[in-house]
Write a protein that holds these residues in place. Structure first.
Motif, PDB file in Angstrom:
ATOM      1  N   ALA A 318       0.826  -1.204   0.000  1.00 51.16           N
ATOM      2  CA  ALA A 318       0.000   0.000   0.000  1.00 51.16           C
ATOM      3  C   ALA A 318       0.865   1.261   0.000  1.00 51.16           C
ATOM      4  N   ILE A 399      -8.400  -0.591   0.445  1.00 55.34           N
ATOM      5  CA  ILE A 399      -6.986  -0.178   0.517  1.00 55.34           C
ATOM      6  C   ILE A 399      -6.637   0.718  -0.664  1.00 55.34           C
ATOM      7  N   CYS A 403      -5.461   4.675  -0.396  1.00 58.35           N
ATOM      8  CA  CYS A 403      -4.206   5.181  -0.969  1.00 58.35           C
ATOM      9  C   CYS A 403      -4.457   6.356  -1.904  1.00 58.35           C
TER      10      CYS A 403
END
Length: 539
Positions: A318, A399, A403
């Motif tokens: 990530a 995720i 980001c």
């Protein structure tokens, strides 16, 4: 009476062999090195009567010749005399043919041309000759040139082995060896010689680690370093092993003298060189170290350790994804205005896009390097998204979204090219995709195809520019793997690649580029599949 000597200043042996002489006295080193007897530099003087020599009348001025030529009864074709034989220009023809390969020319921007001119020493010059002869011989089925190129290649390998065997700390200018090694690596590629390729990869790694990044701060060695970095990256992706190039000083020091001059693609390479380490970590994510003395290991302990390692690894992926989204925002600030839609629609010379792809608006870029930037960005994006879906099938979407949001909040224009007082809300990414707009690897694969569709009609324009591109076809190979189940997309890519004999057939045999296909999951291709499965299970 006039004395007429030969024009060449080389030794008599090199003149007879029709090779370039280094003109060393009393004997040239080229003859000594090749095992020939150097016959020296004295010329036999030829004497001619220039004032008394008879001059035959030209038949072109005879009345009969003029009449025949005017009435078209005589052919005007002339054959070149023996004195004008093209044998002496063979090396130039081969070299010119080599530079017509725009992929090589872009990969070797600055350093390959200087090597062909002999500015990197005899080994680099001979390596370029070997590549040029072999390439021309294979392209034109000229067996004699293939044999000459192979013999020259063998000599270069022996000289290179001697150079690498020297004490590296005492050899000044060792960093210049990276140039002939890269050229010889290209020779091994066209010969499909895997053993030689492995040798050259080890040689590149040895030269880089021996000299350190400080040795590559000036051009053209900095471009040679970038080519070496890209080459080692591809090898590391194949082997799925971490590379020393992911260490920060290998990313920063080569540009320490000109940090603002670091190209956008070099910044992308900084992210891509971390991927092999992530792949290596992924291969050991589910292994737990257990001492042989342990008679019993609690399964709960194993599960907890695996979970901790998986969460830690997921955070590493990530972090690189957020870094990549940051790059994309910065790129949009600087160059986004140079990407538009082709107003006139699909161009007559454009490769045919069939099915639903025929309705996609055609992109237009201000420069070829911008199209390469977007292609390489999407290639890196596909690697990271595929890893997230493989690691966390249930949480990959959140995720990716997280980001993208963090990158948008912390991105600010850093370049003087960016308009002043711009905020993320003022930035529009159309006709390209906004970071985080898609969770699937299909969308970045299609964006690669759209960028290459514009690029494939301008290969020569890009090769003539001063912009280096070390991974010219790599992104399209990844897109081919991601769209393997889509016949229309495959035909579109084949049509684009077939626009030039240099790229024709690339990836057509179904082999996955650097093993990317093994990381493609059903969810990475179609995240909606998970939602459908959840609905079915709930029902």
């Amino acid at each position: 009476m006039v004395g007429v000597a030969g024009r060449s200043k080389g030794c008599n042996t090199c003149r007879k062999r029709r090779v370039k002489c280094d003109e060393a006295k009393p004997q040239c080193y080229r003859c000594i090195k090749a095992g020939f007897e150097c016959l020296g530099y004295e010329r036999a003087t030829q004497w001619r009567h220039t004032s008394l020599a008879p001059r035959p009348a030209s038949h072109m001025y005879a009345p009969g010749f003029i009449d025949s030529a005017q009435h078209g009864s005589m052919s005007m074709g002339f054959s070149a005399p023996r004195e004008l034989s093209l044998v002496g220009f063979g090396a130039d023809v081969c070299t010119a043919h080599m530079f017509s390969n725009f992929v090589w020319r872009s990969y070797g921007c600055l350093w390959l041309e200087q090597a062909a001119e002999g500015k990197f020493g005899g080994l680099s010059f001979d390596a370029v000759r070997a590549l040029a002869q072999l390439n021309f011989g294979l392209s034109n089925r000229a067996q004699d040139l293939q044999l000459k190129g192979a013999a020259q290649y063998g000599k270069c390998l022996r000289v290179l082995a001697e150079e690498l065997g020297k004490d590296g700390s005492a050899a000044q200018g060792t960093q210049r060896l990276v140039v002939p090694i890269l050229v010889l690596m290209m020779v091994s590629a066209i010969q499909a010689d895997r053993t030689a390729a492995v040798f050259h990869l080890k040689a590149i790694r040895k030269v880089l680690t021996l000299c350190g990044p400080e040795a590559f701060q000036l051009q053209p060695l900095r471009n040679a370093y970038e080519a070496a970095r890209a080459t080692l990256l591809i090898a590391s992706l194949f082997s799925r092993r971490r590379t020393f190039l992911e260490e920060p000083h290998w990313q920063d020091v080569p540009w320490a003298l000109d940090p603002l001059g670091k190209p956008a693609q070099s910044q992308l390479l900084d992210i891509l060189v971390t991927v092999p380490g992530l792949l290596q970590e992924d291969g050991h994510i589910d292994t737990v170290s257990v001492r042989p003395s342990d008679n019993f290991t609690d399964p709960a302990f194993i599960l907890d350790e695996q979970l901790i390692r998986r969460v830690k690894f997921c955070n590493q992926v990530a972090a690189q994804l957020e870094r990549l989204y940051h790059w994309r925002w910065d790129w949009q600030y600087d160059y986004g205005q140079y990407v538009t839609i082709e107003e006139s629609g699909w161009q007559p010379n454009s490769p045919t896009a069939r099915g639903s792809y025929g309705e996609i608006p055609q992109l237009q870029f201000g420069r070829s390097v911008y199209a390469n930037d977007i292609m390489l960005y999407n290639a890196a994006l596909m690697w990271l998204i595929s890893l997230l879906w493989k690691l966390e099938p249930s949480g990959a979407a959140s995720i990716i979204e997280g980001c993208a949001q963090r990158a948008a909040l912390t991105s600010t224009p850093l370049s003087v090219q960016s308009p002043p007082m711009m905020s993320p809300h003022d930035i529009f990414f159309e006709p390209l995709r906004r970071p985080g707009a898609s969770y699937s690897i299909r969308d970045p694969a299609l964006e690669i195809c759209r960028a290459f569709d514009w690029l494939c009609r301008r290969h020569e324009q890009h090769a003539a520019s001063a912009d280096q591109t070390c991974l010219y076809l790599f992104p399209l190979g990844m897109a081919r793997a991601a769209l393997d189940d889509d016949p229309d997309a495959q035909e579109w890519m084949d049509n684009m690649l077939d626009t030039s004999p240099v790229t024709a057939g690339y990836g057509r045999h179904g082999r996955s580029v650097v093993g990317f296909g093994s990381y493609i999951t059903k969810l990475a291709l179609d995240p909606i599949y998970m939602e459908t499965e959840n609905i079915v299970q709930t029902t």
